[in-house]
Design an enzyme around this catalytic site. Sequence first.
Site, short mmCIF file in Angstrom:
data_model
loop_
_atom_site.label_atom_id
_atom_site.label_comp_id
_atom_site.label_asym_id
_atom_site.label_seq_id
_atom_site.Cartn_x
_atom_site.Cartn_y
_atom_site.Cartn_z
N ASP A 78 0.03 -7.99 4.46
CA ASP A 78 1.40 -9.21 4.43
C ASP A 78 1.67 -9.88 5.59
OD1 ASP A 78 0.15 -8.66 1.59
OD2 ASP A 78 2.85 -8.22 0.72
N CYS A 119 0.06 -0.20 1.21
CA CYS A 119 0.82 -2.14 1.65
C CYS A 119 0.87 -2.22 -0.19
CB CYS A 119 0.33 -2.19 2.69
SG CYS A 119 0.08 -1.77 3.99
N CYS A 191 4.99 -0.32 7.53
CA CYS A 191 5.94 -1.12 7.77
C CYS A 191 7.06 -0.38 7.42
CB CYS A 191 6.03 -2.88 7.81
SG CYS A 191 5.17 -3.58 8.22
N SER A 467 9.62 -11.08 0.94
CA SER A 467 8.81 -9.90 1.67
C SER A 467 10.86 -8.83 1.35
CB SER A 467 9.10 -10.32 2.67
OG SER A 467 8.77 -8.90 3.84
#
Length: 552
Positions: A78, A119, A191, A467
């Site tokens: 993403d 993810c 992340c 996000s």
Amino acid sequence: MRSDMVKKGITRAPHRSLFKALGFIDEELARPLIGIAVAQSEIVPGHVHLDTIARAAAAGVRLAGGVPVRFPVIGVCDGIAMGHEGMRYSLATRELIADSIECMVMAHGFDGLICIPNCDKIVPGMLMATARLNMPAVFVSGGPMLAGRKDGKPLTFTTVYEAVGAVSAGTMDQAELVALEETACPGCGSCSGMFTANSMNCVTEALGMALPGNGTIPAVMAERLRLAKKTGLLALDVLQKDIRPRSILTEKAFMNALALDMALGCSTNTALHLPAIAHEAGFTLNLDLLNQVSAITPNLCKLAPASSTPIEELHAAGGIPAVLGELAKRNLITLDAPTVYGVLGDSVKTAVNRNTAVIRPIDNPYALTGGLAALKGNVAPDGCVVKQSAVASSMLKHRGPARIFDAEEAAFDAIMGGNINPGDVIVIRYEGPRGGPGMKEMLAPTAALAGMGLDDKVALITDGRFSGATKGAAIGHVSPEAAEGGPIALIEEGDMIVIDIADRTIHIQVAAEVIEARKAAWKPLPPKVQTGYLARYARQVGSAATGAILRE
């Protein structure tokens, strides 16, 4: 064994010859075949190391007497897809992932399944597939990335996006931006904040489909490999006991998942994915239920992006079992909910909250209500979602003029051009599941606002989504979406919008008869994409309020 359909008897001699072309021997063909769906690739930082996780899981399978068989699964990064046409494909891959796993499992007769995601869309896509297939299955993720460091302070992927806004505002020079670019993402893993990937990997623990540690053990630790080996062993145990996903993915499990979601302050994208997974498991989870759980569940954690605390510190503090342990003190989770390893209470028995600054005790929460909230009103009759734990207190109530943009790019250009004023309510529409198509995440506009010091002065609403790295009064999933003729399509420049997150409401201050007149005159924009997969997706996809699932 289910795999006997592809390997046993005279009529399966041709099939066995193909297995032997792969190097299988008769002794292996006599044992259970465990499919390992692994999303390894060389384009996603969260997935680049999943081959090592898959090898560890395969070792566990062999130790338990099974035969591991790996097969690939796609996955979009993403972060790399963000801010351009590639982001239209991200959510749309969730359905492709679920469908492709179904195809591989059914075509090849696996006895059991290990899913190795990491993810954003990969985790829910795999959970959807296992609920649909309802065959013995277990999960182990690739784990979170360590935080970057600069001058002793933790950095995340979001830091770089916010720095872009700071450079535009003249509060940071480009040399510092380059320094952040070099250090913010130090290696493999999802992340390093409570963004969508880590949110979903943590939620998978609460759902009962993975061993404790799945959501928080950093990607680079040997502990992650040990967890994968244990998962491989567990896959054979689950198979032997015939434990099926639908016996685990019950209403109890989803209530536990929502409670954890609220305590952690997870990504708003969980409000898309949990309903979609529940749908595959055979029941409905809606935004009203989200609000019910949020109303009684305290927010115990403020992890990035709500603070600078990275996910690795949650692991050091005791991980998901410690958070569940705090919730259990108020009976906010169901400890006897079944899991792939027993019951959820088994993970809580030995849990210790080692850092009450990271995991607040249940009697000293950050807030008495959960991290997410669903709002309704004449802007969003079917609802919209905000990560309230990442909203500044000054923005929990806000009234301001609408600034209208029919695409993310136009809004971003206005922000970067200095054309947004304190108090404004940015409206980005025609970016929903159908109108986008694909419901793009919008980290670039929200991060630019943060970098320019406007995230506590400007609200942003959209029929698209955000996000998990987003903070501020960013309200997404507005339903019905503009492309379906929802009220968001009828807002005009300057209309006053009133947001009250505590009251769970969002309204435009326009008379009902004026809205009706606008509705009568409204004409939809032409489809942004008219060929290929996205065009088919746009024709089939449903509302964000029900999980953006494909219509039957």
